[in-house]
Design a protein around this motif. Structure first.
Motif, PDB file in Angstrom:
ATOM      1  N   ARG A 212       0.830  -1.249   0.012  1.00 31.64           N
ATOM      2  CA  ARG A 212      -0.025  -0.069  -0.144  1.00 31.64           C
ATOM      3  C   ARG A 212       0.721   1.097   0.062  1.00 31.64           C
ATOM      4  O   ARG A 212       0.289   2.142  -0.301  1.00 31.64           O
ATOM      5  CB  ARG A 212      -1.061   0.186   1.138  1.00 31.64           C
ATOM      6  CG  ARG A 212      -1.812  -1.056   1.298  1.00 31.64           C
ATOM      7  CD  ARG A 212      -2.982  -1.149   0.465  1.00 31.64           C
ATOM      8  NE  ARG A 212      -2.621  -1.613  -0.926  1.00 31.64           N
ATOM      9  CZ  ARG A 212      -2.637  -2.756  -1.509  1.00 31.64           C
ATOM     10  NH1 ARG A 212      -2.884  -3.890  -0.427  1.00 31.64           N
ATOM     11  NH2 ARG A 212      -2.443  -3.282  -2.594  1.00 31.64           N
ATOM     12  N   LYS A 213       2.072   1.126   0.338  1.00 31.53           N
ATOM     13  CA  LYS A 213       3.232   2.267   0.382  1.00 31.53           C
ATOM     14  C   LYS A 213       2.869   3.405   1.302  1.00 31.53           C
ATOM     15  O   LYS A 213       2.758   4.637   0.752  1.00 31.53           O
ATOM     16  CB  LYS A 213       3.524   2.577  -1.279  1.00 31.53           C
ATOM     17  CG  LYS A 213       3.904   1.585  -2.007  1.00 31.53           C
ATOM     18  CD  LYS A 213       4.270   2.037  -3.542  1.00 31.53           C
ATOM     19  CE  LYS A 213       4.855   0.835  -4.265  1.00 31.53           C
ATOM     20  NZ  LYS A 213       5.868   0.257  -3.742  1.00 31.53           N
ATOM     21  N   SER A 214       2.357   3.151   2.361  1.00 38.00           N
ATOM     22  CA  SER A 214       1.809   4.075   3.278  1.00 38.00           C
ATOM     23  C   SER A 214       2.744   3.975   4.679  1.00 38.00           C
ATOM     24  O   SER A 214       2.301   2.970   5.198  1.00 38.00           O
ATOM     25  CB  SER A 214       0.354   4.048   3.513  1.00 38.00           C
ATOM     26  OG  SER A 214      -0.051   4.756   4.562  1.00 38.00           O
ATOM     27  N   THR A 215       3.434   4.778   5.001  1.00 38.27           N
ATOM     28  CA  THR A 215       4.260   4.952   6.241  1.00 38.27           C
ATOM     29  C   THR A 215       3.304   4.734   7.358  1.00 38.27           C
ATOM     30  O   THR A 215       3.502   4.050   8.564  1.00 38.27           O
ATOM     31  CB  THR A 215       5.200   6.080   6.334  1.00 38.27           C
ATOM     32  OG1 THR A 215       5.897   6.254   5.325  1.00 38.27           O
ATOM     33  CG2 THR A 215       5.922   6.058   7.583  1.00 38.27           C
ATOM     34  N   GLU A 216       2.165   5.646   7.405  1.00 39.10           N
ATOM     35  CA  GLU A 216       1.252   5.583   8.589  1.00 39.10           C
ATOM     36  C   GLU A 216       0.547   4.201   8.691  1.00 39.10           C
ATOM     37  O   GLU A 216       0.490   3.656   9.899  1.00 39.10           O
ATOM     38  CB  GLU A 216       0.376   6.508   8.528  1.00 39.10           C
ATOM     39  CG  GLU A 216       0.482   8.046   8.172  1.00 39.10           C
ATOM     40  CD  GLU A 216       1.234   8.616   7.067  1.00 39.10           C
ATOM     41  OE1 GLU A 216       1.877   9.601   7.056  1.00 39.10           O
ATOM     42  OE2 GLU A 216       1.300   7.750   5.896  1.00 39.10           O
ATOM     43  N   LEU A 217       0.364   3.497   7.503  1.00 43.99           N
ATOM     44  CA  LEU A 217      -0.453   2.188   7.591  1.00 43.99           C
ATOM     45  C   LEU A 217       0.404   1.156   8.145  1.00 43.99           C
ATOM     46  O   LEU A 217       0.195   0.451   8.969  1.00 43.99           O
ATOM     47  CB  LEU A 217      -0.816   1.955   6.085  1.00 43.99           C
ATOM     48  CG  LEU A 217      -1.687   0.317   6.035  1.00 43.99           C
ATOM     49  CD1 LEU A 217      -2.971   0.490   6.856  1.00 43.99           C
ATOM     50  CD2 LEU A 217      -1.870   0.402   4.543  1.00 43.99           C
ATOM     51  N   PHE A 218       1.842   1.469   7.618  1.00 49.06           N
ATOM     52  CA  PHE A 218       2.814   0.146   8.070  1.00 49.06           C
ATOM     53  C   PHE A 218       3.008   0.410   9.565  1.00 49.06           C
ATOM     54  O   PHE A 218       2.997  -0.611  10.305  1.00 49.06           O
ATOM     55  CB  PHE A 218       4.068   0.648   7.169  1.00 49.06           C
ATOM     56  CG  PHE A 218       4.936  -0.418   7.481  1.00 49.06           C
ATOM     57  CD1 PHE A 218       5.022  -1.555   6.735  1.00 49.06           C
ATOM     58  CD2 PHE A 218       6.176  -0.293   8.517  1.00 49.06           C
ATOM     59  CE1 PHE A 218       5.864  -2.707   7.044  1.00 49.06           C
ATOM     60  CE2 PHE A 218       6.716  -1.275   8.657  1.00 49.06           C
ATOM     61  CZ  PHE A 218       6.956  -2.555   8.258  1.00 49.06           C
ATOM     62  N   MET A 219       2.922   1.664  10.243  1.00 52.39           N
ATOM     63  CA  MET A 219       3.203   1.954  11.498  1.00 52.39           C
ATOM     64  C   MET A 219       2.097   1.228  12.411  1.00 52.39           C
ATOM     65  O   MET A 219       2.068   0.680  13.407  1.00 52.39           O
ATOM     66  CB  MET A 219       3.449   3.248  11.888  1.00 52.39           C
ATOM     67  CG  MET A 219       3.947   3.770  13.207  1.00 52.39           C
ATOM     68  SD  MET A 219       5.683   3.058  13.717  1.00 52.39           S
ATOM     69  CE  MET A 219       5.271   1.837  14.697  1.00 52.39           C
ATOM     70  N   LEU A 220       0.852   1.845  11.793  1.00 49.96           N
ATOM     71  CA  LEU A 220      -0.519   1.358  12.575  1.00 49.96           C
ATOM     72  C   LEU A 220      -0.426  -0.196  12.594  1.00 49.96           C
ATOM     73  O   LEU A 220      -0.608  -0.879  13.697  1.00 49.96           O
ATOM     74  CB  LEU A 220      -1.526   1.739  12.034  1.00 49.96           C
ATOM     75  CG  LEU A 220      -2.010   3.178  11.978  1.00 49.96           C
ATOM     76  CD1 LEU A 220      -3.100   3.827  11.088  1.00 49.96           C
ATOM     77  CD2 LEU A 220      -2.546   3.557  13.462  1.00 49.96           C
ATOM     78  N   ASN A 221       0.077  -0.912  11.458  1.00 51.14           N
ATOM     79  CA  ASN A 221      -0.115  -2.240  11.165  1.00 51.14           C
ATOM     80  C   ASN A 221       0.814  -2.972  12.364  1.00 51.14           C
ATOM     81  O   ASN A 221       0.537  -3.931  13.123  1.00 51.14           O
ATOM     82  CB  ASN A 221       0.585  -2.840  10.228  1.00 51.14           C
ATOM     83  CG  ASN A 221       0.250  -4.512  10.007  1.00 51.14           C
ATOM     84  OD1 ASN A 221      -0.750  -5.014  10.110  1.00 51.14           O
ATOM     85  ND2 ASN A 221       1.372  -5.028   9.406  1.00 51.14           N
ATOM     86  N   VAL A 222       2.097  -2.222  12.582  1.00 53.26           N
ATOM     87  CA  VAL A 222       3.151  -3.013  13.662  1.00 53.26           C
ATOM     88  C   VAL A 222       2.485  -2.710  15.033  1.00 53.26           C
ATOM     89  O   VAL A 222       2.575  -3.793  15.794  1.00 53.26           O
ATOM     90  CB  VAL A 222       4.416  -2.007  13.507  1.00 53.26           C
ATOM     91  CG1 VAL A 222       5.132  -2.508  14.549  1.00 53.26           C
ATOM     92  CG2 VAL A 222       5.025  -2.246  12.166  1.00 53.26           C
ATOM     93  N   LEU A 223       2.088  -1.665  15.262  1.00 51.31           N
ATOM     94  CA  LEU A 223       1.081  -1.453  16.772  1.00 51.31           C
ATOM     95  C   LEU A 223      -0.010  -2.435  17.039  1.00 51.31           C
ATOM     96  O   LEU A 223       0.077  -3.106  18.122  1.00 51.31           O
ATOM     97  CB  LEU A 223       0.843   0.137  16.940  1.00 51.31           C
ATOM     98  CG  LEU A 223       1.811   1.175  16.913  1.00 51.31           C
ATOM     99  CD1 LEU A 223       1.109   2.346  16.727  1.00 51.31           C
ATOM    100  CD2 LEU A 223       3.012   0.893  18.066  1.00 51.31           C
TER     101      LEU A 223
END
Length: 427
Positions: A212-223
């Motif tokens: 999806r190439k979204s930094t915010e989405l990636f960080m939310l997924n990690v959390l």
């Protein structure tokens, strides 16, 4: 005192910034600044920061993210390859150290419950401090580094039954065996489910999110993954930290482990700093001074007795004296999970005040000495074990004189070295 929440946060930040900056100038770890912040602003000094349950709960997430980053350092395959050290030497270290301190407590004399709690607390070493220092010196993959990390890993796993044991000791002794057996069964079942179900799911899931190439989405997924697995283990009656460790192990097998580690570092460091602030708030300096002799005795037991046990176990597992001594120096200190257990025991009023403060004092001083000892572990070993210096020199001479063909020597095995090694293996 009125609860001026914003003013309290500003005072914490201002004190933390000043102390961290000053101590870093002196080349001392930031953890000392956080502890000192808690001492100065806590209830036994200026009484600026109230000891609130909400503050302690938020600080506990620092330990959760610490366990997560430790899990990132270990793939399941690597964990299994180190099982002899983890479940052999690690188990022996925790059990023997605990038994020795139980025996000492009974001789003082203290109650057997106090002895069991102190044994578990003082068996712990500082995962955060040791792993970071070894990584900076690129000693994680050395023999003493692997010993230290394996023992630390088992200590972190041993926290789970200890977190169950301490509340059980506050209750009825008749239910203790049943509580521990049930907790152990639940731990095995939950871990099996998470590992069996999580391994095949985690890699494609992270690939899908990354696409999806979204930094915010990636960080939310990690959390989501970290806190979600932590919540699952907590609901099973285990610890948040265990679920976070499993999450880190599962993510370590994906291609995104280093990106995840970089993204999670700010959360971990800030919340872990808050955890050490809450530990500093327990410090009562007048009580330390009144019990100075016992503070020194506890410190000596942590450094010398615990170090001697690690040295003896390393020798028993077939390592030469120099490697055993380096392992002992690296592990001879108290740990952050010891403070977690100490705070929990204090919450259930299982440690008398005349025991709590000397133990807390010895643990903190040992952690203040730990960075110097870990940094200088090689030099100290060469001064104390002359044969170790000769052995290392002989190893280097053998490498230089060897007639090697189609051979590569990797000097350093950090992130870049591991990547180079992986490419060479594939080719």
């Amino acid at each position: 005192m009125q609860d001026h929440g914003l003013l309290t946060i500003i005072l914490l930040l201002a004190t933390g910034v000043l102390l961290v900056g000053f101590l870093r100038h002196l080349r001392l770890p930031a953890v000392f600044a956080y502890l000192l912040t808690g001492v100065i602003l806590g209830p036994h000094a200026l009484a600026v920061v109230p000891d609130l349950a909400s503050t302690r709960q938020l600080a506990a997430f620092g330990v959760v993210f610490l366990m997560f980053t430790i899990g990132l350092e270990f793939s399941l395959a690597q964990f299994l390859s180190m099982r002899r050290l983890v479940f052999g030497m690690g188990l022996a270290q925790v059990v023997l150290t605990s038994l020795v301190f139980v025996g000492i407590a009974l001789l003082i004399p203290l109650s057997w419950k106090t002895g069991v709690i102190l044994g578990g607390i003082l068996a712990m070493s500082s995962t955060a401090m040791v792993v970071r220092a070894l990584a900076e010196k690129m000693e994680i993959q050395t023999r003493h580094g692997r010993i230290a990390v394996s023992v630390l890993l088992f200590q972190d796993l041993a926290v789970v039954p200890l977190l169950i044991l301490i509340p059980a000791l506050a209750g009825s002794a008749n239910d203790l065996a049943d509580d521990l057996a049930m907790a152990g069964l639940k731990a095995v079942l939950v871990l099996l489910v998470l590992l069996v179900v999580g391994r095949p799911v985690m890699r494609p899931w992270f690939q899908l999110v990354a696409n999806r190439k979204s930094t915010e989405l990636f960080m939310l997924n990690v959390l989501l993954v970290t806190l979600g697995l932590a919540w699952i283990t907590e609901q099973a009656g285990l610890s948040l930290a265990l679920g976070a460790f499993v999450a880190g192990m599962l993510i370590s097998e994906t291609a995104y482990r280093y990106q995840v580690e970089a993204d999670i570092a700010p959360f971990r460091d800030i919340l872990l700093g808050l955890f050490f602030v809450t530990i500093g708030m327990l410090v009562d300096l007048p009580a330390w001074w009144a019990n100075l002799r016992w503070v020194i005795i506890v410190l000596a037991m942590i450094l010398l007795l615990k170090g001697a046990l690690v040295w003896g176990l390393a020798r028993l597992f077939g390592y030469e004296s120099g490697v055993a001594l380096r392992s002992a120096i690296v592990l001879a200190q108290a740990g952050e999970f010891g403070f977690v257990l100490l705070a929990l025991a204090n919450q259930y009023q299982l440690l008398p005040a005349h025991v709590l403060q000397p133990v807390l004092g010895g643990m903190l001083v040992s952690m203040m000495l730990a960075p110097v000892l870990v940094e200088r572990n090689g030099w100290l070993t060469r001064q104390m074990v002359g044969s170790y210096r000769h052995h290392r020199d002989q190893q280097l001479a053998d490498i230089r004189s060897a007639n090697l063909q189609a051979h590569v020597v990797l000097c350093g095995y950090g992130r870049v070295g591991q990547s180079v090694g992986r490419v060479l293996e594939e080719e």
